[in-house]
Design an enzyme around this catalytic site. Structure first.
Site, short mmCIF file in Angstrom:
data_model
loop_
_atom_site.label_atom_id
_atom_site.label_comp_id
_atom_site.label_asym_id
_atom_site.label_seq_id
_atom_site.Cartn_x
_atom_site.Cartn_y
_atom_site.Cartn_z
N LYS A 82 0.92 0.19 -0.70
CA LYS A 82 -0.55 0.27 -0.83
C LYS A 82 -1.10 1.27 0.19
O LYS A 82 -0.59 1.37 1.31
CB LYS A 82 -1.13 -1.12 -0.60
CG LYS A 82 -2.63 -1.26 -0.87
CD LYS A 82 -3.06 -2.72 -0.68
CE LYS A 82 -4.53 -2.93 -0.99
NZ LYS A 82 -4.93 -4.36 -0.86
N SER B 146 -7.34 -6.43 -4.78
CA SER B 146 -7.50 -5.02 -4.51
C SER B 146 -6.19 -4.23 -4.54
O SER B 146 -6.22 -3.00 -4.61
CB SER B 146 -8.14 -4.83 -3.13
OG SER B 146 -7.28 -5.33 -2.11
N SER C 118 -5.69 -10.58 -2.77
CA SER C 118 -5.44 -9.24 -3.31
C SER C 118 -4.01 -8.93 -3.69
O SER C 118 -3.76 -7.87 -4.26
CB SER C 118 -5.91 -8.19 -2.32
OG SER C 118 -7.29 -8.00 -2.45
N1 GLN Z 1 -11.37 -9.87 -3.71
C1 GLN Z 1 -11.52 -10.24 -2.33
C2 GLN Z 1 -12.48 -9.30 -1.65
O1 GLN Z 1 -13.00 -8.44 -2.31
C3 GLN Z 1 -10.19 -10.24 -1.64
C4 GLN Z 1 -9.71 -8.91 -1.30
C5 GLN Z 1 -8.41 -8.91 -0.56
O2 GLN Z 1 -7.65 -9.88 -0.57
N2 GLN Z 1 -8.17 -7.82 0.13
O3 GLN Z 1 -12.76 -9.42 -0.49
#
Ligand code: GLN
Length: 486
Positions: A80, A155, A179
């Site tokens: 990532k 994400s 995420s």
């Molecule tokens: N969807 C969550 C957010 O937008 C979690 C994102 C993540 O785990 N990085 O904060």
């Protein structure tokens, strides 16, 4: 051996063959690079890969001193774009870091390399890991490999899409509220969030430091377990890692006999199975529970009473920490700089042009809840409720439950552009954010399909008990067999 045939074998097997010279050292990398092309994983296609470095990876494989100890000999791992590598940019899917190349590498990258892996690509993500669909990237949306009109989740959607498309069998993502697990569920693969403190965050660009962990995607439970095995363990460069011995996560992979889960107690938290849950998803979870019972486990209903407070608490704690962490992107230290009227004008111009709308929203929210007049009302209370959420888990595990079984997400992969209301998007993590708030390990694995789209089942365990989580995961995967993907 054809590319797809090679990539159909477990990473452990292929790495062992490369380490011992039974396979050419570049076989696995070549297969990954070929599938990256044929699956059109880059811009203009899935847009899952942001940056690639085939030459660097080839040179890396050529320079390996092979030895049988290398658990990832010659294996390509996708990473990532918020994990620092020296060979490609690290942009966090943001314009503010466009072209930024880190002068050092993350500890997890050093550990992958020490195990013989190479990093040929960095993957797309929601800007600064804020999102659940990979639609918030400054470099365009990532597509779901099975249905290009849908999102892969987020994400870490780029890493999930790359593994689901068969480009690599292991990829790194990051977790703050789901995420890794949520995109794993959407894409029909395995995604693991380790215990907070199990894996070093050194070189992971911070979003919300008390929640962030590097996570691992795998095609199968074994690939994910192996990936975590390589990166886990205390790191002097991250004082939040703990010196707890790393168990053999793959110990249960060969478990045979008809009762491999005898003595294991599986809890089903009632709050994760609300009336509103899609009955088809409930049926898939029931089927998994039946398998676990048949394997010798006891399955009982339990309660985590503060579950419904997880999303409100998360959206105070995470933006609060983000507003502080993202203050470093000021036009002076990293990446983009937009000139303005004086120093303040330069900060304003850089940050308003460099950050996208979701990141801006989080910074505003975080600054608000931390401001003098609202700190007690919001941040302090959220921290108190966070403790209650963590205590729910402690009590259930102290009551004799080893692993919890829940759905990973409330829905399957949705159509791109269909969730424009931020609150609706935030609810994507309703079943995953609890594990980050409590710091416990959790994983998602495929348990079936609805209308042809993958569904994930989530397994959660107590702090540092990833081994039991994997033990259940291996057994469930084997019992489901092809049902997991039909
Ligand atoms: N969807 C969550 C957010 O937008 C979690 C994102 C993540 O785990 N990085 O904060």
């Amino acid at each position: 051996m054809s590319d797809s045939l090679l990539l159909s074998r477990s990473v452990a097997e292929v790495a062992a063959d490369i380490a011992s010279g039974r396979l050419p050292r570049d076989a696995a990398l070549d297969a990954s690079l070929a599938v990256m092309e044929s699956a059109n994983a880059g811009p203009g296609g899935l847009n899952a890969v942001l940056w690639s470095d085939a030459e660097g990876a080839r040179a890396g494989v050529a320079a390996l001193t092979l030895n049988p100890e290398q658990r990832l000999a010659g294996i390509a791992v996708a990473v990532k774009d918020n994990i620092a590598t020296r060979t490609m940019p690290t942009t966090c899917g943001s314009k503010i870091l466009e072209g930024y190349v880190s002068p050092f590498e993350a500890t997890v990258i050093a550990r992958l390399r020490a195990a013989g892996a190479v990093i040929p690509m960095k993957t797309n993500m929601d800007e600064f890991a804020m999102g659940s669909s990979t639609e918030n990237s400054a470099y365009g949306v990532t597509r779901h490999p099975m249905d290009h009109t849908r999102v892969p989740g987020g994400s870490s959607g780029g890493s999930a899409a790359v593994v689901a498309a068969g480009v690599t069998r292991i990829a790194l993502g990051s977790e703050t509220g789901g995420s890794v697990r949520q995109p794993a569920a959407f894409c029909g693969i395995v995604g693991v969030k380790p215990t907070y403190g199990r894996v070093s965050r050194h070189g992971l660009v911070a979003f919300a430091s008390s929640l962030d962990q590097v996570g691992v995607f795998g095609t199968t439970v074994d690939d994910a377990a192996l990936g975590l095995q390589v990166i886990a363990g205390v790191d002097p460069l991250d004082s939040t890692t703990l010196d707890v011995p790393v168990a053999d996560y793959r110990a249960a992979r060969g478990a045979t006999g008809d009762q491999p889960l005898a003595g294991v107690v599986i809890g089903r938290p009632v709050e994760y199975f609300p009336e509103s849950l899609d009955p088809r998803m409930r049926a898939l979870l029931d089927r998994s529970a039946d398998h676990l019972r048949a394997l010798g486990a006891e399955v009982r209903d339990v309660s985590l009473p503060h579950t419904s407070l997880a999303i409100p608490v998360y959206y105070i704690v995470a933006p609060a920490e983000a507003s502080s962490n993202l203050a470093r992107f000021d036009g002076v230290r990293y990446g983009l700089r937009v000139e303005g009227d004086g120093l303040r004008g330069m900060y304003e111009a850089t940050r308003s042009q460099g950050f996208g709308p979701e990141v801006t929203r989080r910074i505003l929210l975080g600054t608000y809840v931390l401001s003098a007049g609202y700190y007690d009302a919001y941040y302090k209370r959220a921290m108190a409720v966070r403790r209650l959420i963590a205590d729910d888990f402690t009590k259930v595990f102290a009551g004799g439950v080893h692993v919890l079984l829940t759905p990973t997400t409330p829905s399957t992969a949705f159509v791109a552009g269909s969730r424009s209301d931020p609150y609706e998007m935030y609810m994507s993590d309703i079943f995953t954010a609890t594990a980050n708030l409590a710091g416990v390990p959790a994983m998602s694995q495929p348990i079936g399909r609805i209308d042809g789209l993958p569904v994930g089942g989530q397994l959660l365990a107590s702090h540092f008990d990833e081994a039991t989580m994997f033990r259940v995961g291996y057994a469930l995967e084997r019992a489901l067999g092809t049902e997991a993907h039909t």
